[in-house]
Design a protein around this motif. Structure first.
Motif, PDB file in Angstrom:
ATOM      1  N   VAL A 268      -8.973   3.105   5.126  1.00 26.79           N
ATOM      2  CA  VAL A 268      -7.887   2.137   4.879  1.00 26.79           C
ATOM      3  C   VAL A 268      -8.012   0.955   5.849  1.00 26.79           C
ATOM      4  O   VAL A 268      -7.884  -0.209   5.454  1.00 26.79           O
ATOM      5  CB  VAL A 268      -6.496   2.814   5.011  1.00 26.79           C
TER       6      VAL A 268
ATOM      7  N   LEU B 276      -6.363   6.090  -3.041  1.00 27.43           N
ATOM      8  CA  LEU B 276      -5.525   5.007  -2.502  1.00 27.43           C
ATOM      9  C   LEU B 276      -4.823   4.234  -3.629  1.00 27.43           C
ATOM     10  O   LEU B 276      -5.449   3.846  -4.606  1.00 27.43           O
ATOM     11  CB  LEU B 276      -6.435   4.059  -1.717  1.00 27.43           C
TER      12      LEU B 276
ATOM     13  N   MET C 207      -2.029   0.144   8.424  1.00 27.60           N
ATOM     14  CA  MET C 207      -2.381   1.493   7.944  1.00 27.60           C
ATOM     15  C   MET C 207      -1.396   2.537   8.504  1.00 27.60           C
ATOM     16  O   MET C 207      -0.923   3.421   7.766  1.00 27.60           O
ATOM     17  CB  MET C 207      -3.820   1.824   8.369  1.00 27.60           C
TER      18      MET C 207
ATOM     19  N   THR D 124      -6.789   9.859   1.409  1.00 27.38           N
ATOM     20  CA  THR D 124      -7.634   8.721   1.807  1.00 27.38           C
ATOM     21  C   THR D 124      -7.751   8.693   3.334  1.00 27.38           C
ATOM     22  O   THR D 124      -6.733   8.707   4.035  1.00 27.38           O
ATOM     23  CB  THR D 124      -7.018   7.394   1.303  1.00 27.38           C
ATOM     24  N   PRO D 125      -8.977   8.655   3.865  1.00 30.09           N
ATOM     25  CA  PRO D 125      -9.134   8.651   5.329  1.00 30.09           C
ATOM     26  C   PRO D 125      -8.547   7.383   5.961  1.00 30.09           C
ATOM     27  O   PRO D 125      -8.647   6.289   5.400  1.00 30.09           O
ATOM     28  CB  PRO D 125     -10.661   8.690   5.524  1.00 30.09           C
ATOM     29  N   MET D 126      -7.911   7.561   7.119  1.00 28.33           N
ATOM     30  CA  MET D 126      -7.322   6.425   7.846  1.00 28.33           C
ATOM     31  C   MET D 126      -8.358   5.327   8.092  1.00 28.33           C
ATOM     32  O   MET D 126      -8.078   4.141   7.934  1.00 28.33           O
ATOM     33  CB  MET D 126      -6.752   6.898   9.185  1.00 28.33           C
TER      34      MET D 126
ATOM     35  N   LEU E 269       0.865  -1.197   0.000  1.00 34.32           N
ATOM     36  CA  LEU E 269       0.000   0.000   0.000  1.00 34.32           C
ATOM     37  C   LEU E 269       0.894   1.239   0.000  1.00 34.32           C
ATOM     38  O   LEU E 269       1.930   1.266   0.669  1.00 34.32           O
ATOM     39  CB  LEU E 269      -0.841   0.035   1.272  1.00 34.32           C
ATOM     40  N   ILE E 270       0.467   2.249  -0.752  1.00 35.93           N
ATOM     41  CA  ILE E 270       1.225   3.501  -0.856  1.00 35.93           C
ATOM     42  C   ILE E 270       0.442   4.606  -0.149  1.00 35.93           C
ATOM     43  O   ILE E 270      -0.777   4.705  -0.300  1.00 35.93           O
ATOM     44  CB  ILE E 270       1.408   3.887  -2.351  1.00 35.93           C
ATOM     45  N   ASN E 271       1.155   5.410   0.609  1.00 37.71           N
ATOM     46  CA  ASN E 271       0.498   6.494   1.342  1.00 37.71           C
ATOM     47  C   ASN E 271       0.043   7.617   0.405  1.00 37.71           C
ATOM     48  O   ASN E 271       0.594   7.801  -0.679  1.00 37.71           O
ATOM     49  CB  ASN E 271       1.460   7.073   2.383  1.00 37.71           C
ATOM     50  N   ASP E 272      -1.007   8.299   0.804  1.00 40.83           N
ATOM     51  CA  ASP E 272      -1.397   9.554   0.153  1.00 40.83           C
ATOM     52  C   ASP E 272      -1.974  10.458   1.223  1.00 40.83           C
ATOM     53  O   ASP E 272      -2.157  10.037   2.365  1.00 40.83           O
ATOM     54  CB  ASP E 272      -2.417   9.282  -0.979  1.00 40.83           C
TER      55      ASP E 272
ATOM     56  N   VAL F  35       2.002   2.438   6.812  1.00 43.32           N
ATOM     57  CA  VAL F  35       1.947   3.108   5.506  1.00 43.32           C
ATOM     58  C   VAL F  35       1.932   4.626   5.708  1.00 43.32           C
ATOM     59  O   VAL F  35       2.675   5.371   5.056  1.00 43.32           O
ATOM     60  CB  VAL F  35       0.698   2.668   4.709  1.00 43.32           C
ATOM     61  N   HIS F  36       1.098   5.078   6.637  1.00 40.35           N
ATOM     62  CA  HIS F  36       0.950   6.515   6.897  1.00 40.35           C
ATOM     63  C   HIS F  36       2.283   7.133   7.333  1.00 40.35           C
ATOM     64  O   HIS F  36       2.641   8.225   6.908  1.00 40.35           O
ATOM     65  CB  HIS F  36      -0.113   6.708   7.984  1.00 40.35           C
TER      66      HIS F  36
HETATM   67  N1  TYC Z   1      -2.109   9.446   5.036  1.00 45.19           N
HETATM   68  C1  TYC Z   1      -3.557   9.259   5.109  1.00 45.19           C
HETATM   69  C2  TYC Z   1      -4.163  10.303   6.019  1.00 45.19           C
HETATM   70  O1  TYC Z   1      -3.445  10.991   6.721  1.00 45.19           O
HETATM   71  C3  TYC Z   1      -3.912   7.848   5.612  1.00 45.19           C
HETATM   72  C4  TYC Z   1      -3.487   6.766   4.675  1.00 45.19           C
HETATM   73  C5  TYC Z   1      -2.914   5.608   5.193  1.00 45.19           C
HETATM   74  C6  TYC Z   1      -3.685   6.862   3.304  1.00 45.19           C
HETATM   75  C7  TYC Z   1      -2.561   4.551   4.360  1.00 45.19           C
HETATM   76  C8  TYC Z   1      -3.307   5.828   2.458  1.00 45.19           C
HETATM   77  O2  TYC Z   1      -2.379   3.644   2.148  1.00 45.19           O
HETATM   78  C9  TYC Z   1      -2.741   4.679   2.978  1.00 45.19           C
HETATM   79  N2  TYC Z   1      -5.471  10.419   6.014  1.00 45.19           N
END
Ligand code: TYC
Length: 110
Positions: free
Chosen positions: A47, A103, A66, A42-44, A36-39, A69-70
């Motif tokens: 995920v 995501l 999660m 996308t709400p925690m 999984l890649i962070n962005d 990744v975050h």
């Molecule tokens: N970084 C996102 C946030 O702060 C949470 C997130 C976690 C998004 C994991 C993608 O694969 C992910 N809401």
């Protein structure tokens, strides 16, 4: 059965038959990571729920993945045979797009 050889009359290593000492000749299936890649969007909670629903993890493990990744930018959410990894990754993307979240995930050779 192997062809008889000149050394067949000699004792074998440790007295074990060839089938116990020779390396297995079958290839193990290659394994692939679903990563999984962070962005930033996308709400925690989305995920965490996705990991529970698509990967069958309990809430604690899903939350741990999660957060990894975050915090680190990416994280492994499972290791599978090629077909399963590709299917799971496609399901993640399909699920995310259905809810209009960006995501992202990739499949890598483990
Ligand atoms: N970084 C996102 C946030 O702060 C949470 C997130 C976690 C998004 C994991 C993608 O694969 C992910 N809401």
């Amino acid at each position: 059965m192997n062809k008889p050889t000149d050394s067949d009359h000699l004792p074998r290593a440790g007295g074990l038959p060839d089938t116990e000492t020779a390396p297995p000749k079958v290839d193990r299936p290659s394994l692939y990571r679903v990563v999984l890649i962070n962005d930033d969007y996308t709400p925690m909670e989305f995920v965490v729920q996705m990991l529970q629903k698509l990967f069958g993890y309990g809430r604690e493990k899903a939350t741990r993945i999660m957060l990894e990744v975050h915090m680190k930018g990416r994280g492994v959410c499972g290791i599978f045979s090629f077909e399963i990894a590709e299917t799971r990754a496609a399901q993640v993307l399909e699920y995310a797009r259905r809810y209009e979240h960006p995501l992202a995930c990739v499949v890598e050779r483990a």
